[in-house]
Design an enzyme around this catalytic site. Structure first.
Site, PDB file in Angstrom:
ATOM      1  N   CYS A  84       0.639  -0.745  -0.012  1.00  0.00           N
ATOM      2  CA  CYS A  84       0.015   0.428  -0.204  1.00  0.00           C
ATOM      3  C   CYS A  84       0.855   1.164  -0.150  1.00  0.00           C
ATOM      4  CB  CYS A  84      -0.811   0.260   0.867  1.00  0.00           C
ATOM      5  SG  CYS A  84      -2.381  -1.265   1.383  1.00  0.00           S
ATOM      6  N   CYS A  87       1.731   3.043   3.834  1.00  0.00           N
ATOM      7  CA  CYS A  87       2.030   2.218   4.824  1.00  0.00           C
ATOM      8  C   CYS A  87       3.606   1.592   3.987  1.00  0.00           C
ATOM      9  CB  CYS A  87       0.981   1.163   4.419  1.00  0.00           C
ATOM     10  SG  CYS A  87       1.474  -0.292   5.562  1.00  0.00           S
ATOM     11  N   ARG A 123      -5.179  -6.939  20.192  1.00  0.00           N
ATOM     12  CA  ARG A 123      -6.091  -7.221  18.470  1.00  0.00           C
ATOM     13  C   ARG A 123      -4.111  -7.577  17.614  1.00  0.00           C
ATOM     14  NH1 ARG A 123      -9.184  -5.551  14.693  1.00  0.00           N
ATOM     15  NH2 ARG A 123     -10.741  -4.615  16.533  1.00  0.00           N
ATOM     16  N   THR A 154      -6.920  -7.529  12.655  1.00  0.00           N
ATOM     17  CA  THR A 154      -6.601  -6.164  11.436  1.00  0.00           C
ATOM     18  C   THR A 154      -6.216  -6.498  10.164  1.00  0.00           C
ATOM     19  OG1 THR A 154      -6.495  -4.068  13.331  1.00  0.00           O
ATOM     20  CG2 THR A 154      -6.001  -3.915  10.884  1.00  0.00           C
ATOM     21  N   MET A 249      -2.077   9.345   7.881  1.00  0.00           N
ATOM     22  CA  MET A 249      -0.865  10.342   8.519  1.00  0.00           C
ATOM     23  C   MET A 249       0.579   9.357   7.709  1.00  0.00           C
ATOM     24  SD  MET A 249      -2.472   8.299  11.843  1.00  0.00           S
ATOM     25  CE  MET A 249      -2.728   6.370  11.642  1.00  0.00           C
ATOM     26  N   CYS A 312      -4.943  11.292  22.374  1.00  0.00           N
ATOM     27  CA  CYS A 312      -4.160  11.016  23.566  1.00  0.00           C
ATOM     28  C   CYS A 312      -3.971  10.804  24.350  1.00  0.00           C
ATOM     29  CB  CYS A 312      -2.916  11.774  23.186  1.00  0.00           C
ATOM     30  SG  CYS A 312      -2.521  11.913  21.624  1.00  0.00           S
ATOM     31  N   LEU A 318      -1.126  -0.533  23.715  1.00  0.00           N
ATOM     32  CA  LEU A 318       0.471  -0.628  23.744  1.00  0.00           C
ATOM     33  C   LEU A 318       0.431  -1.123  22.687  1.00  0.00           C
ATOM     34  CD1 LEU A 318       0.605  -0.994  27.643  1.00  0.00           C
ATOM     35  CD2 LEU A 318       1.208   0.282  26.300  1.00  0.00           C
ATOM     36  N   CYS A 329       3.475   4.200  21.982  1.00  0.00           N
ATOM     37  CA  CYS A 329       2.697   5.388  21.203  1.00  0.00           C
ATOM     38  C   CYS A 329       3.430   4.702  19.789  1.00  0.00           C
ATOM     39  CB  CYS A 329       3.270   6.311  21.636  1.00  0.00           C
ATOM     40  SG  CYS A 329       2.624   7.407  20.438  1.00  0.00           S
ATOM     41  N   ASP A 590       7.615   2.239 -18.669  1.00  0.00           N
ATOM     42  CA  ASP A 590       8.520   1.589 -17.466  1.00  0.00           C
ATOM     43  C   ASP A 590       7.972   0.228 -17.247  1.00  0.00           C
ATOM     44  OD1 ASP A 590       9.741   2.357 -15.056  1.00  0.00           O
ATOM     45  OD2 ASP A 590       7.972   1.967 -14.704  1.00  0.00           O
TER      46      ASP A 590
END
Length: 620
Positions: A84, A87, A123, A154, A249, A312, A318, A329, A590
């Site tokens: 992705c 990511c 998770r 996920t 993000m 936050c 964790l 974090c 390409d």
């Protein structure tokens, strides 16, 4: 508007009341308005027992701001079967040696310790967790931990349909599926791999097995998929989905730019224009999502506002990486290796002291990122991919637009999952790609007939001097401030002579790098929008439309590129059309260069232009 037809379409397709799952058992699917099947969760008796016998929360998992960390995310692998764009870099990431990764027993040992101290939700993440061979066994053993209420995963969904029945039996409670587009061609562009059909089958399987809601995570990126917001929300009308829009993000390798980020408020405004009755739901404690619901819809929509409105202050998460590092974090660089201490023979008490020290150092918020994004990025003119793409061929035609209902018609095999039937179009011997949505197939598509030589027609007023050079001979941008706004249209073309081997692979869509026509088409659209950044003295033009067509020419073993741009303004769009055609041709080169370097890019030229003081131009 695309939302309503998509919603009606999905209701029709999913209305059958009985479906067969892979086990052969019959699963009842309620009609709209009827109560949905309960979510797959911890049995109510066990939940009641856990509430009544809850132990005081561990001081080791409580930070200096009083946040109790009851949610643990465990990465099962660094590997992923997709690439992705937001990511991971295209070439992938350096992988940790297998000996340095956590073993199954080490994962379970750490999970057992965290659950004992108060973690009640785990998770499983990655990479892509479902490519780990023993993922079902890990879920089954986690399910045995007393005190653990929820086990989630996920996933990108590629392997979900195949594994979900086993995962459900092992004790999997919740599912988050990543899906950033409902357009198959765009999916392949975003993730740099095929697999859209498998993801849709995974979503269907989750609904079939009674998961409710099925969470669908969509990272929204300006200029790429923000035009699909309404289509995603429309899915929640008849399906038990929680569509979660995630603000784009920054991560290493994703070339993050704040201009690509679409803020929560901007997305919410877009939704409310279509559904003014959209209502906010009460926020759950420690939730990262702001949830909304349209009255009468089965599902809901949520926003993950990591950048514009961080959460936050209530963070209870964790993370343990695949190589055994504890991260308190997601955005922090601070990590402590639990693997090293575990392998050195540390006792539970020693591990807890190490964990407690790390949690105690957790900051109040990821301030450096929050400051970057306090202001929403400016709106950037973009061409709607959904409204401008169609793919057609000899045996079928697919239009990605509000008219997607046509994709659900016609003889599909009965064993094919219904939710996936929309996406099961296969490659064709002859193909024609166009980013323009028209009502009739171009009769000249794939025509082997030679074209007449292009010649200028009609008078063309010209200037007796170069307009981008000042009186002193220096390069200068033309001042268009005094020119009137008029409708401007320009068409340009290019030819890519592939040769017989590369041509056949493109024609049959067999290139290992993916669908060359789709990639070239997308490159052409993007290039038109970026022309002013590529050509120094071009003005920025807010394009109202871009059309990129690619036609296969079997007589020359070539692909003919035709790019059209439209805008209303004081300056023309010839350069946008020429740049679009040229870059589409380069992208095609390409994609095919590994097969043959004897590829020729030729005949890059302006076909026509209309509007402006210098009159129109047409080649005949």
């Amino acid at each position: 508007m695309a939302a309503q037809p998509v919603s009606r379409m999905l209701r029709r397709v999913l209305r059958s009341s009985v479906r067969s799952c892979s086990s052969g058992a019959l699963v009842t699917q309620p009609h709209p308005g009827e109560p949905s099947q309960p979510a797959v969760e911890v049995p109510s008796g066990r939940r009641r027992f856990l509430r009544e016998h809850a132990a005081p929360f561990s001081a080791f998992l409580t930070d200096s701001f009083g946040r109790r960390h009851s949610y643990l995310r465990i990465s099962l692998t660094e590997k992923c079967n997709l690439r992705c764009q937001y990511c991971m870099p295209e070439e992938g990431v350096p992988l940790t040696p297998k000996a340095d990764l956590l073993t199954t027993e080490e994962i379970l040992t750490l999970a057992r310790l965290f659950v004992k101290e108060g973690v009640d939700k785990i998770r499983l993440t990655g990479g892509e967790p479902l490519i780990r061979p023993d993922v079902v066994d890990i879920v089954a053993q986690l399910h045995q931990l007393e005190g653990l209420r929820t086990i989630g995963v996920t996933t990108n969904g590629i392997n979900l349909a195949r594994l979900l029945p086993q995962l459900q039996e092992a004790g999997l409670s919740t599912i988050n599926i990543s899906l950033d587009t409902l357009v198959p061609a765009k999916f392949e562009f975003i993730v740099r791999r095929k697999g859209f059909r498998k993801v849709m089958e995974g979503i269907h399987k989750a609904i079939e097995l009674g998961y409710s809601p099925v969470k669908v995570n969509c990272v929204v990126m300006r200029g790429l998929n923000e035009d699909e917001l309404l289509d995603f929300v429309a899915l929640t009308e008849g399906l038990p989905l929680d569509v979660r829009f995630i603000e784009y993000m920054p991560f290493d390798g994703n070339k993050w730019n704040f201009k690509k980020m679409v803020s929560y408020k901007e997305m919410l405004d877009t939704l409310r224009q279509q559904w003014p009755e959209l209502e906010k739901l009460p926020e759950e404690e420690s939730s990262t999502a702001k949830a909304f619901k349209i009255p009468g819809f089965r599902g809901r929509v949520s926003f993950i506002t990591s950048m514009s409105e961080h959460f936050c202050g209530t963070c209870n998460r964790l993370r343990i990486t695949a190589d055994g590092n504890l991260k308190v974090c997601l955005f922090g660089n601070s990590e402590v290796s639990l693997r090293d201490h575990l392998r050195a023979g540390a006792s539970e008490e020693e591990l807890l002291r190490i964990i407690g020290a790390a949690v105690g150092r957790k900051k109040r918020q990821h301030a450096e990122l929050f400051l970057m994004c306090q202001d929403s990025p400016p709106a950037v003119p973009s061409i709607s991919f959904r409204d401008s793409l169609h793919v057609q061929g000899r045996r079928y035609r697919v239009s990605f637009s509000s008219q997607t209902v046509t994709l659900w018609k016609g003889g599909w095999p009965p064993q094919t999952p219904l939710l996936a039937q929309r996406w099961l179009a296969s490659g064709l011997p002859q193909r024609h790609y166009s980013s323009h949505l028209d009502s009739d197939a171009n009769p000249k598509c794939l025509s082997p007939e030679p074209r007449a030589p292009a010649t200028p027609s009609g008078p063309l007023p010209t200037s007796d001097q170069l307009t981008h050079v000042d009186r002193e001979g220096q390069a200068a941008m033309v001042d268009v401030g005094g020119k009137p706004d008029t409708e401007r249209v320009a068409v340009a073309s290019a030819v890519v002579l592939l040769g017989p081997v590369a041509y056949k692979l493109v024609q049959e869509n067999q290139l290992k790098k993916g669908d060359a026509l789709v990639v070239a088409q997308l490159a052409g659209v993007q290039a038109a929008k970026l022309t002013s950044q590529l050509i120094p003295l071009c003005h920025h033009v807010a394009l109202s439309h871009v059309q990129v067509q690619l036609e296969l020419d079997g007589t020359r073993h070539a692909v003919v590129v035709r790019a059209s741009c439209r805008a209303r303004g004081p300056t023309g769009v010839e350069m946008e059309a020429l740049t679009s055609a040229a870059v589409a041709a380069l992208a095609l080169y390409d994609m095919c260069k590994a097969v043959s370097r004897d590829i020729v890019l030729a005949e890059i030229k302006l076909v026509s232009k209309t509007g402006g003081q210098r009159g129109d131009f047409h080649r005949t």
